[in-house]
Structure formats: structure tokens, C-alpha cells
Design a protein around this motif. Structure first.
Motif, PDB file in Angstrom:
ATOM      1  N   TYR A 171     -19.494  46.258 -64.853  1.00  0.00           N
ATOM      2  CA  TYR A 171     -20.881  46.054 -65.240  1.00  0.00           C
ATOM      3  C   TYR A 171     -21.778  45.782 -64.035  1.00  0.00           C
ATOM      4  O   TYR A 171     -22.943  45.419 -64.201  1.00  0.00           O
ATOM      5  CB  TYR A 171     -20.980  44.918 -66.248  1.00  0.00           C
ATOM      6  CG  TYR A 171     -20.449  45.302 -67.614  1.00  0.00           C
ATOM      7  CD1 TYR A 171     -21.260  45.998 -68.507  1.00  0.00           C
ATOM      8  CD2 TYR A 171     -19.147  44.996 -67.983  1.00  0.00           C
ATOM      9  CE1 TYR A 171     -20.772  46.368 -69.750  1.00  0.00           C
ATOM     10  CE2 TYR A 171     -18.656  45.366 -69.228  1.00  0.00           C
ATOM     11  CZ  TYR A 171     -19.464  46.053 -70.109  1.00  0.00           C
ATOM     12  OH  TYR A 171     -18.992  46.433 -71.333  1.00  0.00           O
ATOM     13  N   GLY A 172     -21.237  45.967 -62.843  1.00  0.00           N
ATOM     14  CA  GLY A 172     -22.016  45.770 -61.633  1.00  0.00           C
ATOM     15  C   GLY A 172     -22.829  47.000 -61.276  1.00  0.00           C
ATOM     16  O   GLY A 172     -22.846  48.005 -61.996  1.00  0.00           O
ATOM     17  N   VAL A 206     -13.722  49.939 -69.646  1.00  0.00           N
ATOM     18  CA  VAL A 206     -14.238  48.572 -69.796  1.00  0.00           C
ATOM     19  C   VAL A 206     -15.655  48.612 -70.352  1.00  0.00           C
ATOM     20  O   VAL A 206     -15.997  47.858 -71.272  1.00  0.00           O
ATOM     21  CB  VAL A 206     -14.210  47.827 -68.439  1.00  0.00           C
ATOM     22  CG1 VAL A 206     -14.912  46.466 -68.565  1.00  0.00           C
ATOM     23  CG2 VAL A 206     -12.778  47.623 -67.965  1.00  0.00           C
ATOM     24  N   ARG A 207     -16.479  49.499 -69.819  1.00  0.00           N
ATOM     25  CA  ARG A 207     -17.854  49.603 -70.312  1.00  0.00           C
ATOM     26  C   ARG A 207     -17.883  50.100 -71.760  1.00  0.00           C
ATOM     27  O   ARG A 207     -18.742  49.702 -72.545  1.00  0.00           O
ATOM     28  CB  ARG A 207     -18.668  50.533 -69.403  1.00  0.00           C
ATOM     29  CG  ARG A 207     -18.961  49.947 -68.035  1.00  0.00           C
ATOM     30  CD  ARG A 207     -19.935  50.819 -67.257  1.00  0.00           C
ATOM     31  NE  ARG A 207     -19.349  52.105 -66.898  1.00  0.00           N
ATOM     32  CZ  ARG A 207     -18.661  52.340 -65.789  1.00  0.00           C
ATOM     33  NH1 ARG A 207     -18.451  51.359 -64.928  1.00  0.00           N
ATOM     34  NH2 ARG A 207     -18.185  53.536 -65.529  1.00  0.00           N
ATOM     35  N   GLY A 210     -16.152  46.999 -73.818  1.00  0.00           N
ATOM     36  CA  GLY A 210     -16.761  45.684 -73.630  1.00  0.00           C
ATOM     37  C   GLY A 210     -15.801  44.619 -73.138  1.00  0.00           C
ATOM     38  O   GLY A 210     -16.194  43.465 -72.955  1.00  0.00           O
ATOM     39  N   VAL A 211     -14.544  44.973 -72.922  1.00  0.00           N
ATOM     40  CA  VAL A 211     -13.552  44.031 -72.401  1.00  0.00           C
ATOM     41  C   VAL A 211     -12.719  44.710 -71.328  1.00  0.00           C
ATOM     42  O   VAL A 211     -12.604  45.939 -71.286  1.00  0.00           O
ATOM     43  CB  VAL A 211     -12.617  43.497 -73.514  1.00  0.00           C
ATOM     44  CG1 VAL A 211     -13.383  42.662 -74.512  1.00  0.00           C
ATOM     45  CG2 VAL A 211     -11.883  44.639 -74.194  1.00  0.00           C
ATOM     46  N   ALA A 212     -12.135  43.897 -70.453  1.00  0.00           N
ATOM     47  CA  ALA A 212     -11.256  44.398 -69.402  1.00  0.00           C
ATOM     48  C   ALA A 212      -9.860  43.835 -69.613  1.00  0.00           C
ATOM     49  O   ALA A 212      -9.700  42.649 -69.919  1.00  0.00           O
ATOM     50  CB  ALA A 212     -11.777  43.986 -68.027  1.00  0.00           C
ATOM     51  N   VAL A 213      -8.863  44.673 -69.441  1.00  0.00           N
ATOM     52  CA  VAL A 213      -7.471  44.248 -69.548  1.00  0.00           C
ATOM     53  C   VAL A 213      -6.790  44.534 -68.212  1.00  0.00           C
ATOM     54  O   VAL A 213      -6.767  45.679 -67.757  1.00  0.00           O
ATOM     55  CB  VAL A 213      -6.734  44.981 -70.683  1.00  0.00           C
ATOM     56  CG1 VAL A 213      -5.266  44.544 -70.726  1.00  0.00           C
ATOM     57  CG2 VAL A 213      -7.417  44.712 -72.011  1.00  0.00           C
ATOM     58  N   SER A 214      -6.268  43.498 -67.595  1.00  0.00           N
ATOM     59  CA  SER A 214      -5.530  43.640 -66.335  1.00  0.00           C
ATOM     60  C   SER A 214      -4.065  43.376 -66.634  1.00  0.00           C
ATOM     61  O   SER A 214      -3.680  42.250 -66.956  1.00  0.00           O
ATOM     62  CB  SER A 214      -6.055  42.657 -65.281  1.00  0.00           C
ATOM     63  OG  SER A 214      -5.324  42.772 -64.079  1.00  0.00           O
ATOM     64  N   ALA A 227     -14.082  39.346 -70.434  1.00  0.00           N
ATOM     65  CA  ALA A 227     -15.349  39.880 -70.925  1.00  0.00           C
ATOM     66  C   ALA A 227     -16.482  39.352 -70.053  1.00  0.00           C
ATOM     67  O   ALA A 227     -16.386  38.254 -69.496  1.00  0.00           O
ATOM     68  CB  ALA A 227     -15.575  39.482 -72.385  1.00  0.00           C
ATOM     69  N   PRO A 228     -17.569  40.125 -69.928  1.00  0.00           N
ATOM     70  CA  PRO A 228     -18.688  39.715 -69.066  1.00  0.00           C
ATOM     71  C   PRO A 228     -19.548  38.638 -69.709  1.00  0.00           C
ATOM     72  O   PRO A 228     -19.668  38.551 -70.928  1.00  0.00           O
ATOM     73  CB  PRO A 228     -19.480  41.013 -68.893  1.00  0.00           C
ATOM     74  CG  PRO A 228     -19.194  41.779 -70.148  1.00  0.00           C
ATOM     75  CD  PRO A 228     -17.767  41.460 -70.502  1.00  0.00           C
TER      76      PRO A 228
END
Length: 278
Positions: A171-172, A206-207, A210-214, A227-228
């Protein structure tokens, strides 16, 4: 989701026994603010206590200059000297640092929601912000019986290897994403994303979601969901995550809880989804 022993900063640390790094200018060629900041910069999490000689070496300054600057910083309260003559970072500096909008104020607004996320999962919960190409952890709650996460407030990791980092990068600014994807991308496990094309695809997902999974990017036993967090005008300010054992991770069940925490923190910061476009 840094899973380490005590090496929770993946950057080379300068030894106190070595001289200043190559390229450091002599005292006379450096400005007064530069010399002053280099004294403060001699301290880090691996070197929280230093004698005057060590400060001189790590700052790349002469002993005479170091003595003068350390004296001024001690008088002001930025440094403190113990009975053995060793210097530590002083409380006055901590008081000033606490005024940072991405520091104490953000932590205070986020803490109730971090505690709710912990109660819902009983796993490790983290809050982080971006600083350049790294994430900096500003708050965390450790689960008593959860996967071993040995981090601390102030720990730094590359953006692409953690859930919070992926959320912050996705989201940057697009220019930041392109610059970061150009590499190099450090690897910590066989699962770490090191290919620019793959990282771009992950960020797009991710965009979309709406969530990121590492998944096992720092160690091969842990997974994080992040999540942001947004500020009053919808701007990206932080990311929140939960870290769980990879072998028993129930990602679909974790996503709603992480999203709820992120939205709660965002609302506490003044975010209004009706006017911020979600």
C-alpha cells in the motif's frame, strides 16, 4: 514476523574493536550536527552501553572531540554515565522520542485493539511502521505458549520478509515498490521471496485481498497475517499482524480478526471509511 534468537536486526553491526568505517570523514570535515549524531548513533541494541573509547571508535571521531560531545549530551540528559564510567542512552532522549507521532501516540491508540487481537488468538501480535526499506516494530504482545518470536520494540527487518512489511509495501508509493522490487532481496529461508516478479505478484494479491500473508519467510516454523492501518485522511501509517505456528495455521480464521484490529486502530486514529474510500 522475525523469528530469531538475539539477532533481530539483519544488518551488519560495526564492531567496537574496529576503527571507523571506510569513507568516514575526519573530525574537521564533518559538521557539528553530524558529529553529534554520530555519537548518538554509536549506541544500538547490540551496544547499549559504551565507554568513551568505544564511542570514539564507533562514531569515527577523535577521543578529544568525543569527550566534548559526550559531556554536552550528558549534561543535557541524552546520555547517562554510570558509576563504572560507562555511558547509556538517557531518559531525556526517550522523552523526546516519545513525541514522535508514529511512536508512543500510535502505540497508545493501538494497544486496546492489539490486546483484543491477542485475546482472540492467544498468539503473538505485532504493530510496525515503515522506515525506508525496513519495518520497525513499535509494539508487540507475546503469546505465552505460541510460536517463539524473539523480537523487541525497535527491531528492524526488510519489508519483503514479514507480513507487516508486505502490507506496508503493497500500500506504499508505487515508486517505492518498483525501487524495492529491483532488489537485492535478502533471503532467510528457502521460502523467502527473492524474485522481483514474484514479489510484485504477492503485492498485487495483498492489495486485492486487503491482507498480507508471510509464510515461513524468516524461519520455517511460522506464518504471519497482517493488515494495513490508516490515518485520519486514509493515509497508510502502520500495519498490524498476528504470528502463528506454520504447521497449524488457520489463515481463513485469522484474517477477519486481523482486519478487525486494523480497522479498529484506524478508526481510533480518526479514519472514516465512508469518506476515505475504504
Amino acid at each position: 514476523m522475525p523469528m530469531t534468537t538475539d539477532a533481530d536486526r539483519p544488518r551488519a553491526v560495526r564492531s567496537t574493536s574496529a576503527g571507523p568505517p571506510r569513507g568516514v570523514r575526519s573530525d574537521g570535515a564533518r559538521s557539528a550536527p553530524d558529529r553529534l549524531l554520530s555519537v548518538l548513533g554509536a549506541f544500538d541494541h547490540d551496544h547499549p552501553a559504551l565507554c568513551l573509547t568505544d564511542i570514539s571508535r564507533r562514531a569515527g571521531l577523535s577521543l578529544t572531540t568525543t569527550h566534548r560531545l559526550v559531556g554536552a549530551l550528558t549534561d543535557w540528559g541524552a546520555l547517562e554515565r554510570d558509576e563504572s564510567g560507562v555511558y547509556h542512552v538517557g531518559l531525556r532522549l526517550w522523552e523526546v522520542a516519545a513525541l514522535a507521532p508514529r511512536g508512543l501516540a500510535l502505540r497508545q491508540a493501538a494497544l486496546p485493539y492489539l490486546e483484543d487481537l491477542y485475546e482472540a488468538t492467544h498468539e503473538n501480535v505485532q504493530l510496525a511502521v515503515r522506515d525506508g526499506s525496513e519495518v520497525v516494530y513499535i509494539e508487540w504482545i507475546a503469546g505465552r505458549s505460541s510460536v517463539g518470536v524473539h523480537i523487541r520494540v525497535g527491531a528492524r527487518w526488510p519489508l519483503h520478509v514479514t507480513g507487516v512489511g508486505l502490507a506496508l509495501l503493497a500500500y506504499g508509493d508505487p515508486a517505492l515498490q518498483e525501487q524495492y522490487c529491483a532488489g537485492p532481496l535478502a533471503a532467510f529461508t528457502p521460502y523467502t521471496i527473492t524474485e522481483p516478479g514474484r514479489l510484485r505478484r504477492v503485492l498485487a494479491e495483498v492489495r486485492r485481498s486487503g491482507v498480507a500473508v508471510s509464510d515461513r519467510q524468516v524461519t520455517d516454523d511460522a506464518l504471519s497475517v497482517a493488515a494495513p492501518v490508516r490515518g485520519p485522511h486514509g493515509q497508510l501509517v502502520a500495519a498490524v499482524s498476528v504470528v502463528v505456528p506454520q504447521e497449524s495455521a488457520q489463515v481463513p480464521a485469522l484474517i477477519p480478526a486481523v482486519r478487525l484490529a486494523a480497522r479498529g486502530i484506524s478508526r481510533a486514529l480518526g479514519w472514516q471509511p465512508e469518506t476515505s474510500g475504504g
